[in-house]
Design an enzyme around this catalytic site. Structure first.
Site, PDB file in Angstrom:
ATOM      1  N   ALA A   1       0.868  -1.181   0.000  1.00 50.41           N
ATOM      2  CA  ALA A   1       0.000   0.000   0.000  1.00 50.41           C
ATOM      3  C   ALA A   1       0.898   1.223   0.000  1.00 50.41           C
ATOM      4  CB  ALA A   1      -0.881  -0.012   1.239  1.00 50.41           C
TER       5      ALA A   1
ATOM      6  N   GLY B   1       0.635  -5.053   0.922  1.00 48.79           N
ATOM      7  CA  GLY B   1      -0.582  -5.153   0.129  1.00 48.79           C
ATOM      8  C   GLY B   1      -0.340  -5.757  -1.248  1.00 48.79           C
TER       9      GLY B   1
ATOM     10  N   GLU C   1      -0.420  -9.300  -0.743  1.00 47.91           N
ATOM     11  CA  GLU C   1      -1.812  -9.692  -0.458  1.00 47.91           C
ATOM     12  C   GLU C   1      -2.661  -9.738  -1.726  1.00 47.91           C
ATOM     13  OE1 GLU C   1      -2.083  -6.683   2.673  1.00 47.91           O
ATOM     14  OE2 GLU C   1      -2.717  -8.272   4.032  1.00 47.91           O
TER      15      GLU C   1
ATOM     16  N   GLU D   1       4.721  -5.214   7.080  1.00 43.63           N
ATOM     17  CA  GLU D   1       3.921  -4.205   7.798  1.00 43.63           C
ATOM     18  C   GLU D   1       4.396  -4.009   9.235  1.00 43.63           C
ATOM     19  OE1 GLU D   1       2.751  -6.459   5.703  1.00 43.63           O
ATOM     20  OE2 GLU D   1       1.027  -5.671   4.584  1.00 43.63           O
TER      21      GLU D   1
END
Ligand code: DAK
Length: 258
Positions: free
Chosen positions: A65, A109, A112, A132
């Site tokens: 992200a 992300g 993911e 993260e």
């Protein structure tokens, strides 16, 4: 439709989405996530598309992200506006098969998104990680659940608690990816796999995908029952008649998704 952060193409019956924010290693900001969700929905609705591929650049599938966009967020704000909630689920909501073609970094992300795809093919340069924890947070788009189901608790714990990256070779050994190929062959290999899948009966592919997904959600006996019911149901399709007739007649089946 014009996109700014992704490139969308169609090759035969395959829809190809290329993440395209090179200046930030394809960091997933709100625009990119929104555009990717729009492109996926467009391919889902397009009868001529039988499989979808998501890829990035040589250096990064996606480095996570967008940290710069996320840095100032607060807990109440995150709760109130469902912080990008919908678009993060766009891949897992797809009913058509989605393949991730991963070269370089697939982190946070980005990892993911790859984990939400049905198949991951990795270039030998790929690096997977959920770092993260190094930012003081945890994975928030399925990483704690999907990585653990894919590689088991010990390896998932090690990666999630320490932020360590996995090489492509280790990812293949750990069953995170289905195959590792030389970087230069990645797109040819993935597009040819996607074309092969897109050539099958779209109905059977969709039912097969749903049935395999069941293996993660249900007990063995429930999963077997689901499979049996799904299997019987396919005998109501024209594609089953065509597929079996083609075998008997020694010709290639012409599926019509009926
Ligand atoms: N966000 C923003 N910019 C990024 C970025 C990221 N994730 N990753 C890289 N960049 C930018 C860098 O800041 C740099 O920009 P400039 O400084 O040149 O302006 C440019 O990309 C090139 O990066 P580097 O100079 O760092 O390149 P290196 O080759 O030295 O290092 C690296 C590559 C991938 C190891 C490094 O960039 C890195 O560690 N990046 C961050 C990786 C990371 O921590 N990823 C996890 C982010 S947290 C949610 C669900 C999920 C999430 C959020 C919400 N909801 C459901 C709401 C997910 C969270 C995350 O993914």
């Amino acid at each position: 439709m014009a996109f700014e952060t992704i490139v969308v193409e169609t090759q035969g019956h395959v829809g190809l989405i290329t993440l395209d924010r090179p200046e930030s290693l394809n960091a997933l900001n709100a625009s990119l996530l929104g555009e990717m969700a729009t492109a996926l929905a467009k391919f889902e609705a397009d009868e001529t598309i039988g499989a979808i591929v998501i890829t990035g650049s040589e250096k990064a599938f996606a480095a996570g992200a967008d940290i710069k966009e996320m840095a100032e967020r607060t807990y109440p704000g995150t709760m109130l506006d469902d912080f990008m909630g919908g678009p993060w689920e766009a891949v897992s909501r797809c009913r058509k098969p989605v393949i991730a073609a991963v070269a370089g970094y697939a982190l946070g992300g980005g990892c993911e998104v790859a984990l939400a795809c049905d198949i991951i093919i990795a270039a030998d340069t790929a690096r997977f990680g959920l770092p993260e924890i190094t930012l003081g947070v945890i994975p928030g788009a399925g990483g704690t659940q999907r990585l653990t189901r894919a590689v088991g608790k010990a390896k998932a714990m090690e990666m999630i608690l320490s932020g360590r990256f996995m090489t492509a070779e280790e990812a293949e050994r750990a069953c995170l990816v289905s195959r590792v190929v030389p970087e230069g062959d990645l797109m040819d290999e993935v597009m040819s796999l996607a074309a092969k899948i897109a050539d099958m009966s779209g109905v059977a592919v969709m039912v097969a995908k749903k049935t395999v997904e069941r293996a993660h959600e249900a007990s063995l006996s429930e999963g077997l029952e689901y499979e049996r019911t799904a299997f019987y149901s396919l005998f109501s399709t024209e594609d089953q008649k065509e597929g079996m007739a083609a075998f008997v007649e020694k010709r290639k089946a012409q599926f019509r998704n009926r």
